[in-house]
Enzyme design. Structure first.
Site, PDB file in Angstrom:
ATOM      1  N   ASN A   9      -2.855   4.230  -7.676  1.00 15.22           N
ATOM      2  CA  ASN A   9      -2.148   5.105  -6.926  1.00 15.22           C
ATOM      3  C   ASN A   9      -1.701   6.366  -7.877  1.00 15.22           C
ATOM      4  OD1 ASN A   9      -0.950   6.716  -4.948  1.00 15.22           O
ATOM      5  ND2 ASN A   9       0.173   5.119  -4.090  1.00 15.22           N
ATOM      6  N   ARG A  90      -6.332   5.844  -4.803  1.00 15.83           N
ATOM      7  CA  ARG A  90      -5.984   6.209  -3.296  1.00 15.83           C
ATOM      8  C   ARG A  90      -5.924   7.588  -3.292  1.00 15.83           C
ATOM      9  NH1 ARG A  90       0.059   7.280  -1.898  1.00 15.83           N
ATOM     10  NH2 ARG A  90      -0.116   7.645   0.366  1.00 15.83           N
ATOM     11  N   HIS A 179      -1.347   7.647   5.902  1.00 12.16           N
ATOM     12  CA  HIS A 179      -1.168   6.133   6.023  1.00 12.16           C
ATOM     13  C   HIS A 179      -2.218   5.567   6.557  1.00 12.16           C
ATOM     14  CE1 HIS A 179       3.461   6.926   6.006  1.00 12.16           C
ATOM     15  NE2 HIS A 179       3.104   6.965   4.906  1.00 12.16           N
ATOM     16  N   ARG A 239      12.014  13.955   6.352  1.00 12.26           N
ATOM     17  CA  ARG A 239      11.234  15.010   6.816  1.00 12.26           C
ATOM     18  C   ARG A 239      11.348  15.176   8.570  1.00 12.26           C
ATOM     19  NH1 ARG A 239       6.115  12.048   4.760  1.00 12.26           N
ATOM     20  NH2 ARG A 239       5.898  12.812   2.539  1.00 12.26           N
ATOM     21  N   GLU A 384      -1.774  -1.737   1.087  1.00 14.39           N
ATOM     22  CA  GLU A 384      -2.741  -0.800   1.020  1.00 14.39           C
ATOM     23  C   GLU A 384      -3.758  -0.919  -0.285  1.00 14.39           C
ATOM     24  OE1 GLU A 384       0.617   1.809   1.428  1.00 14.39           O
ATOM     25  OE2 GLU A 384      -0.746   3.270   2.171  1.00 14.39           O
TER      26      GLU A 384
END
Ligand code: AMP
Length: 398
Positions: A9, A90, A179, A239, A384
């Protein structure tokens, strides 16, 4: 036969890695090269219940990858780098191009590059990470695993925005979500709690500093909360999530800031941090709440309500739900926030749960709903990286 696969990642200033033995799904080592671009970079690797950490100049991603590969040999984690049979990267934004993981070749890299305007920091960093591994291990195949791929099963009425249709046709402006790898994993794992359910309906809540909710039916994404970019959906650490679009224009007018500045504020200074004025970290906000801080209290109430609104929306969208899953930093670790959210939805959805069991639970897979609950509620730690490793094996037929 066993094989070794590296899940990577790459971020703009970090590179996280996990080396697996597949198909057994054993983690051989994991770690991070952090503060890439700095003289005091950090390299950390854990293996065999040991952790080695050093502070070292990390000029760029290439240096970080070399450090990692040297460490694998020096620490005798592998005897030869040729033991690594695939590298899975990723990738945050796959746009309309990718509905599954693919071989990471030149054509894939070009498409990822063309999507940089949609995910400027991420996609650029993924390409740099890919190239650094390619230079170091030119003969090792790479796979790109997209955060958006799982969401490509949405139908038009779920992914279109009600703006002029030509913006979609000409500029591909639509909902892509994010996601996806996590939601797909959570949907699959949730089935363990649903024996005999033929068409599992899962509402998965990936709630960390970035947060999104996905409605899943028959292992496919039906709807997801993040939008064109991860700014959309529920309120997050920094956010906004969904807000009236006119807030942008009016806030610019009142503050004298331009659209770009305000966009940065919506991404990095809003959400929990913006409302509380304390922190983007729920642990700090929880602490302030205990001391009676009013802004912290309203932050929590707002957050829980935004999450509950989406769960309610997806309950309707799926025609009911078999299970609601909590995951990621907040969802896995904070019983306090899980309780706030469940208490918002429990009457409407007929949920009963074990409060005493829920509160202390951290980072472990568990069912917290009671047997008479109409919808099950579970905590499932996300993973993940294992999805990336599985896709390497599947696509390369290792
Ligand atoms: P993530 O982005 O999934 O790593 O989630 C990070 C966020 O999870 C933090 O900013 C906190 O708000 C929240 N969190 C709550 N409790 C914990 C915990 N025990 N460990 C890590 N993160 C936590």
């Amino acid at each position: 036969m066993s094989t070794k696969v590296m899940a990577v990642n790459a971020g703009s200033s970090s590179l996280k890695f996990k080396l697996y033995q597949m198909p057994e799904e054993i983690v051989i080592c994991s770690g991070i090269a952090d503060r890439i671009g700095h003289d005091d970079g950090i390299f950390k690797i854990s293996y065999d219940s040991k952790t080695k950490k050093k502070v070292i100049p990390l000029r760029d991603h290439r240096v970080a990858v070399k450090l990692l590969l040297d460490a694998l040999i020096d620490l005798q984690i592998v005897q030869s780098l040729s033991e690594i049979q695939a590298i899975g990267h990723r990738v945050v934004q796959g746009g309309k191009y990718f509905s599954d993981s693919v071989l990471f070749d030149l054509a894939t890299a070009e498409k990822i590059e063309s999507l940089i305007p949609l995910a400027p920091l991420h996609n650029h960093a993924h390409l740099i990470g890919y190239q650094a591994f390619k230079d170091a291990l030119p003969d090792t195949p790479a796979i790109a695993v997209f955060d958006t791929a799982f969401h490509q099963t949405m139908v038009a009425q779920d992914y279109l925005f009600p703006i002029p249709y030509r913006y979609f046709e000409k500029y591909d402006i639509r909902r892509y979500g994010a996601h996806g790898t996590s939601h797909q994993y959570l949907g699959l794992e949730a089935e363990e709690f649903l024996p005999g359910v033929e068409h599992p309906r899962v509402i998965s809540c990936h709630i960390g500093s970035g947060a999104s909710i996905t409605a899943i039916k028959d292992r496919k994404c039906v709807a997801t909360s993040m939008g064109l970019t991860p700014l959309g959906g529920i309120m997050m650490g920094t956010r906004t999530g969904d807000i009236d679009p006119s807030v942008m224009m009016y806030a610019c007018k009142m503050t004298g800031k331009d659209v770009y500045e305000m966009y940065q504020i919506f991404n990095h200074k809003s959400g929990m941090l913006g409302v509380s004025g304390i922190s983007n970290d729920t642990r700090d906000i929880e602490e302030a709440t205990e001391k009676g801080d009013e802004r912290a209290i309203i932050t929590n109430q707002l957050f829980a309500r935004r999450v509950a609104d989406y769960i309610g929306q997806y309950f309707v969208r799926l025609g009911g739900a078999d299970i609601i899953v909590f995951s990621a930093g907040i969802g896995e670790n904070s019983g306090y926030y899980r309780q706030l959210i469940i208490d918002e939805i429990k009457d409407a959805l007929g949920i009963t749960y074990d409060k005493e069991k829920n509160l202390p639970l951290r980072g472990e897979k568990a069912l917290i709903s009671l047997p008479d609950s109409r919808v099950k509620v579970a905590i499932i730690p996300t993973d993940e990286e294992i999805m990336i490793a599985r896709d390497c094996v599947r696509i390369l037929k290792l």
